[in-house]
Motif scaffolding. Structure first.
Motif, PDB file in Angstrom:
ATOM      1  N   VAL A 172      28.783-104.530 -14.207  1.00 50.95           N
ATOM      2  CA  VAL A 172      27.669-103.577 -14.097  1.00 50.95           C
ATOM      3  C   VAL A 172      28.174-102.146 -13.907  1.00 50.95           C
ATOM      4  O   VAL A 172      27.451-101.275 -13.423  1.00 50.95           O
ATOM      5  CB  VAL A 172      26.725-103.967 -12.935  1.00 50.95           C
ATOM      6  N   GLY A 173      29.441-101.901 -14.247  1.00 52.13           N
ATOM      7  CA  GLY A 173      29.987-100.561 -14.178  1.00 52.13           C
ATOM      8  C   GLY A 173      30.274-100.043 -12.784  1.00 52.13           C
ATOM      9  O   GLY A 173      30.316 -98.831 -12.559  1.00 52.13           O
ATOM     10  N   LEU A 174      30.495-100.962 -11.838  1.00 53.39           N
ATOM     11  CA  LEU A 174      30.813-100.570 -10.467  1.00 53.39           C
ATOM     12  C   LEU A 174      32.249-100.925 -10.130  1.00 53.39           C
ATOM     13  O   LEU A 174      32.875-101.764 -10.789  1.00 53.39           O
ATOM     14  CB  LEU A 174      29.866-101.273  -9.484  1.00 53.39           C
ATOM     15  N   THR A 175      32.771-100.311  -9.091  1.00 55.09           N
ATOM     16  CA  THR A 175      34.113-100.644  -8.624  1.00 55.09           C
ATOM     17  C   THR A 175      34.081-101.584  -7.434  1.00 55.09           C
ATOM     18  O   THR A 175      35.080-102.243  -7.143  1.00 55.09           O
ATOM     19  CB  THR A 175      34.883 -99.373  -8.224  1.00 55.09           C
ATOM     20  N   ARG A 176      32.910-101.674  -6.760  1.00 58.61           N
ATOM     21  CA  ARG A 176      32.823-102.484  -5.558  1.00 58.61           C
ATOM     22  C   ARG A 176      31.382-102.915  -5.313  1.00 58.61           C
ATOM     23  O   ARG A 176      30.445-102.142  -5.473  1.00 58.61           O
ATOM     24  CB  ARG A 176      33.326-101.669  -4.359  1.00 58.61           C
ATOM     25  N   ILE A 177      31.189-104.204  -4.959  1.00 60.15           N
ATOM     26  CA  ILE A 177      29.887-104.708  -4.503  1.00 60.15           C
ATOM     27  C   ILE A 177      30.071-105.381  -3.153  1.00 60.15           C
ATOM     28  O   ILE A 177      29.494-104.989  -2.161  1.00 60.15           O
ATOM     29  CB  ILE A 177      29.261-105.695  -5.515  1.00 60.15           C
ATOM     30  N   GLY A 178      30.910-106.428  -3.114  1.00 61.19           N
ATOM     31  CA  GLY A 178      31.204-107.101  -1.859  1.00 61.19           C
ATOM     32  C   GLY A 178      30.012-107.879  -1.308  1.00 61.19           C
ATOM     33  O   GLY A 178      29.041-108.158  -2.000  1.00 61.19           O
ATOM     34  N   HIS A 179      30.104-108.208  -0.038  1.00 60.49           N
ATOM     35  CA  HIS A 179      29.090-109.052   0.596  1.00 60.49           C
ATOM     36  C   HIS A 179      27.802-108.284   0.899  1.00 60.49           C
ATOM     37  O   HIS A 179      26.725-108.868   0.942  1.00 60.49           O
ATOM     38  CB  HIS A 179      29.658-109.641   1.891  1.00 60.49           C
ATOM     39  N   ARG A 199      22.504-101.700  -0.959  1.00 55.96           N
ATOM     40  CA  ARG A 199      22.686-100.270  -0.766  1.00 55.96           C
ATOM     41  C   ARG A 199      21.886 -99.501  -1.813  1.00 55.96           C
ATOM     42  O   ARG A 199      21.873 -99.844  -2.996  1.00 55.96           O
ATOM     43  CB  ARG A 199      24.160 -99.904  -0.832  1.00 55.96           C
ATOM     44  N   ALA A 200      21.229 -98.437  -1.375  1.00 57.54           N
ATOM     45  CA  ALA A 200      20.320 -97.689  -2.244  1.00 57.54           C
ATOM     46  C   ALA A 200      21.018 -97.139  -3.476  1.00 57.54           C
ATOM     47  O   ALA A 200      20.387 -97.010  -4.540  1.00 57.54           O
ATOM     48  CB  ALA A 200      19.682 -96.553  -1.444  1.00 57.54           C
ATOM     49  N   GLU A 201      22.295 -96.825  -3.381  1.00 59.72           N
ATOM     50  CA  GLU A 201      22.989 -96.269  -4.543  1.00 59.72           C
ATOM     51  C   GLU A 201      23.131 -97.277  -5.684  1.00 59.72           C
ATOM     52  O   GLU A 201      23.463 -96.914  -6.807  1.00 59.72           O
ATOM     53  CB  GLU A 201      24.375 -95.736  -4.146  1.00 59.72           C
ATOM     54  N   ASN A 202      22.865 -98.557  -5.376  1.00 62.02           N
ATOM     55  CA  ASN A 202      22.951 -99.580  -6.422  1.00 62.02           C
ATOM     56  C   ASN A 202      21.581 -99.975  -6.965  1.00 62.02           C
ATOM     57  O   ASN A 202      21.453-100.975  -7.678  1.00 62.02           O
ATOM     58  CB  ASN A 202      23.664-100.818  -5.874  1.00 62.02           C
ATOM     59  N   SER A 203      20.563 -99.176  -6.654  1.00 59.74           N
ATOM     60  CA  SER A 203      19.201 -99.522  -7.066  1.00 59.74           C
ATOM     61  C   SER A 203      19.026 -99.534  -8.588  1.00 59.74           C
ATOM     62  O   SER A 203      18.219-100.294  -9.122  1.00 59.74           O
ATOM     63  CB  SER A 203      18.193 -98.554  -6.448  1.00 59.74           C
ATOM     64  N   GLY A 204      19.793 -98.708  -9.266  1.00 63.33           N
ATOM     65  CA  GLY A 204      19.648 -98.652 -10.715  1.00 63.33           C
ATOM     66  C   GLY A 204      20.472 -99.680 -11.457  1.00 63.33           C
ATOM     67  O   GLY A 204      20.157-100.020 -12.606  1.00 63.33           O
ATOM     68  N   THR A 205      21.528-100.188 -10.815  1.00 66.09           N
ATOM     69  CA  THR A 205      22.424-101.115 -11.499  1.00 66.09           C
ATOM     70  C   THR A 205      22.208-102.571 -11.096  1.00 66.09           C
ATOM     71  O   THR A 205      22.206-103.455 -11.955  1.00 66.09           O
ATOM     72  CB  THR A 205      23.898-100.744 -11.205  1.00 66.09           C
ATOM     73  N   LEU A 206      21.996-102.828  -9.800  1.00 61.40           N
ATOM     74  CA  LEU A 206      21.914-104.204  -9.316  1.00 61.40           C
ATOM     75  C   LEU A 206      20.492-104.696  -9.085  1.00 61.40           C
ATOM     76  O   LEU A 206      20.164-105.841  -9.407  1.00 61.40           O
ATOM     77  CB  LEU A 206      22.715-104.350  -8.014  1.00 61.40           C
TER      78      LEU A 206
END
Length: 276
Positions: free
Chosen positions: A248-255, A260-267
């Motif tokens: 999904v074009g990220l470097t980190r997701i983790g547990h 996290r709000a910054e991932n609202s558009g991708t996840l």
């Protein structure tokens, strides 16, 4: 966003929050949080869901955040209390809306739903970063950390403090002693809570559809952890997806990264299909 108080089945007052989607809501989502995580962590996601037509409820288990007493020393609570008393009350509140009720379980929240006595009121479950917590299923690096926690740190800290002082230890968060002891017993058993508590019938009886999302870089839940959890749900249809951050074009997701709000558009949009 409306803070409220819900009486658990034994009268204990739980802090909860309602994110109302209005009269046009298509379903009610109840978020069961991870171990030691306050409901406020899920607020951005809950607001996002409400804006898309899903009235959403969050709450703190007894002994956590706003549902905790002034001191946890000697406070009597177990995970069984959370499921039988706290979660059961919240399910009733969600069901009172008269709409479909969807349980969204993060980590612990994805493990415990069959333990809730009125789980039959749930139409479907979404799991995020949930797995069987048995310590030997972790990746080698995490296995060593878990062994230290379960065999040394937890027993010693509880004996000294009268609760688990996770905030000071920078591990999990502050937890009632009974919660930590019960959770420890689960994590030491290959079949987790099912094996310790004899819950085979309860998990077999859970047949609602499950949509599960896990992450390849989850520091707590290896692929083995997640697969072993799914295997406990012997009669539930499970649609499982495991994402790597690069997918999904990220470097980190983790547990914890999903919420996290910054991932609202991708996840976040990736979970919407599971609500249908």
């Amino acid at each position: 966003m409306t803070p409220t108080t819900v009486a658990a089945a034994d009268g204990y007052k739980l802090a909860a929050t309602r994110f109302d989607a209005g009269d046009g809501a298509v379903a009610t989502v109840l978020i069961g949080g991870a171990m030691g995580v306050a409901q406020k962590y899920y607020a951005p996601f809950a607001q996002w869901l409400a804006a898309r037509g899903y009235t959403t409820l969050t709450f703190d288990y007894r002994g956590i955040a706003k549902s905790a007493p002034a001191s946890l020393r000697g406070f009597d609570a177990t995970v069984t209390d959370w499921t039988a008393l706290d979660c059961a009350a919240m399910v009733d509140v969600a069901a009172a809306d008269g709409r479909l009720v969807i349980w969204l379980g993060h980590s612990l929240g994805g493990q415990i739903l069959p333990m809730v006595p009125n789980a039959h009121k749930i139409s479907r479950m979404l799991m995020v970063a949930a797995g069987n917590g048995h310590w030997r299923y972790h990746e080698p690096r995490m296995m060593l950390t878990a062994a230290l926690l379960w065999f040394v740190i937890a027993p010693t800290a509880i004996a000294a403090a009268g609760y688990f002082p996770g905030r000071r230890l920078r591990m999990v968060g502050d937890l009632p002693a009974g919660v930590m002891r019960q959770w420890r017993s689960w994590c030491l058993h290959p079949r987790y809570c099912v094996g310790v508590e004899g819950l085979e019938a309860e998990y077999a009886a859970f047949t609602a559809p499950v949509h599960a999302l896990s992450f390849a870089d989850d520091e707590f839940m290896s692929a083995r952890n997640t697969d072993e959890l799914y295997a406990l749900y012997t009669n539930a249809p499970i649609d499982a997806t495991r994402l790597a951050p690069s997918d999904v074009g990220l470097t980190r997701i983790g547990h914890f990264g999903f919420f996290r709000a910054e991932n609202s558009g991708t996840l976040w949009p990736r979970l919407l299909g599971g609500f249908q």
